[in-house]
Design a protein around this motif. Sequence first.
Motif, mmCIF file in Angstrom:
data_model
loop_
_atom_site.group_PDB
_atom_site.id
_atom_site.type_symbol
_atom_site.label_atom_id
_atom_site.label_comp_id
_atom_site.label_asym_id
_atom_site.label_seq_id
_atom_site.Cartn_x
_atom_site.Cartn_y
_atom_site.Cartn_z
ATOM 1 N N ALA A 71 0.832 -1.205 0.000
ATOM 2 C CA ALA A 71 0.000 0.000 0.000
ATOM 3 C C ALA A 71 0.869 1.258 0.000
ATOM 4 N N PHE A 72 1.926 1.255 0.806
ATOM 5 C CA PHE A 72 2.816 2.408 0.836
ATOM 6 C C PHE A 72 3.470 2.630 -0.530
ATOM 7 N N LEU A 73 3.973 1.567 -1.144
ATOM 8 C CA LEU A 73 4.623 1.715 -2.450
ATOM 9 C C LEU A 73 3.635 2.201 -3.507
ATOM 10 N N LEU A 74 2.407 1.702 -3.448
ATOM 11 C CA LEU A 74 1.390 2.146 -4.399
ATOM 12 C C LEU A 74 1.058 3.620 -4.198
ATOM 13 N N LEU A 75 0.887 4.036 -2.941
ATOM 14 C CA LEU A 75 0.629 5.457 -2.665
ATOM 15 C C LEU A 75 1.798 6.323 -3.102
ATOM 16 N N ARG A 76 2.997 5.851 -2.843
ATOM 17 C CA ARG A 76 4.207 6.597 -3.217
ATOM 18 C C ARG A 76 4.294 6.788 -4.734
ATOM 19 N N MET A 77 3.935 5.747 -5.480
ATOM 20 C CA MET A 77 3.986 5.865 -6.951
ATOM 21 C C MET A 77 2.844 6.729 -7.482
ATOM 22 N N THR A 78 1.672 6.643 -6.842
ATOM 23 C CA THR A 78 0.506 7.380 -7.317
ATOM 24 C C THR A 78 0.573 8.859 -6.945
ATOM 25 N N PHE A 79 1.021 9.151 -5.739
ATOM 26 C CA PHE A 79 1.070 10.525 -5.246
ATOM 27 C C PHE A 79 2.477 10.866 -4.749
ATOM 28 N N PRO A 80 3.449 11.000 -5.656
ATOM 29 C CA PRO A 80 4.829 11.235 -5.222
ATOM 30 C C PRO A 80 5.019 12.566 -4.498
ATOM 31 N N GLY A 81 4.188 13.554 -4.768
ATOM 32 C CA GLY A 81 4.319 14.851 -4.119
ATOM 33 C C GLY A 81 4.004 14.821 -2.636
ATOM 34 N N CYS A 82 3.316 13.808 -2.181
ATOM 35 C CA CYS A 82 2.953 13.703 -0.759
ATOM 36 C C CYS A 82 4.095 13.165 0.095
ATOM 37 N N PHE A 83 5.174 12.743 -0.531
ATOM 38 C CA PHE A 83 6.294 12.142 0.192
ATOM 39 C C PHE A 83 7.575 12.899 -0.141
ATOM 40 N N PRO A 84 7.798 14.069 0.486
ATOM 41 C CA PRO A 84 8.961 14.885 0.134
ATOM 42 C C PRO A 84 10.296 14.199 0.431
ATOM 43 N N PHE A 85 10.324 13.289 1.415
ATOM 44 C CA PHE A 85 11.574 12.605 1.756
ATOM 45 C C PHE A 85 12.010 11.639 0.664
#
Length: 120
Positions: A71-85
């Motif tokens: 789920a984290f990897l999917l969110l990271r790929m879908t919404f990269p702007g939400c994970f500035p780190f």
Amino acid sequence: MTVQTVIALLLCILAGALVWLFGGRLCVFRLVTGYPCPGCGMTRAVTAVLHGDFSGAFAAHPLWVLLPVFAFLLLRMTFPGCFPFSSSRRYQRGEAILSVCLLILVFTVYFVRLAGGFRG
């Protein structure tokens, strides 16, 4: 509302419509090939965990414990702007290695389950 958010909402609506059309038995891979997909049994595993049946969850799909990582990897790929780190090169390399390892694990478990008489 961003374009990615609209696309995600449309995909959720499409998935819901497909579940409704196929009576809750939505596995496009199984419908097309007749074989279970690598994720078959995952919904039953999560349902079993929510009812406190951990052995039933492992029987339905042994990789249910990795769902938060997926789920984290999917969110990271879908919404990269939400994970500035996640913009660092080192992080991206680690994420790529993790993704490849997870993919190998998923297909290894899938082929073992197929060889042993898939119950899911």
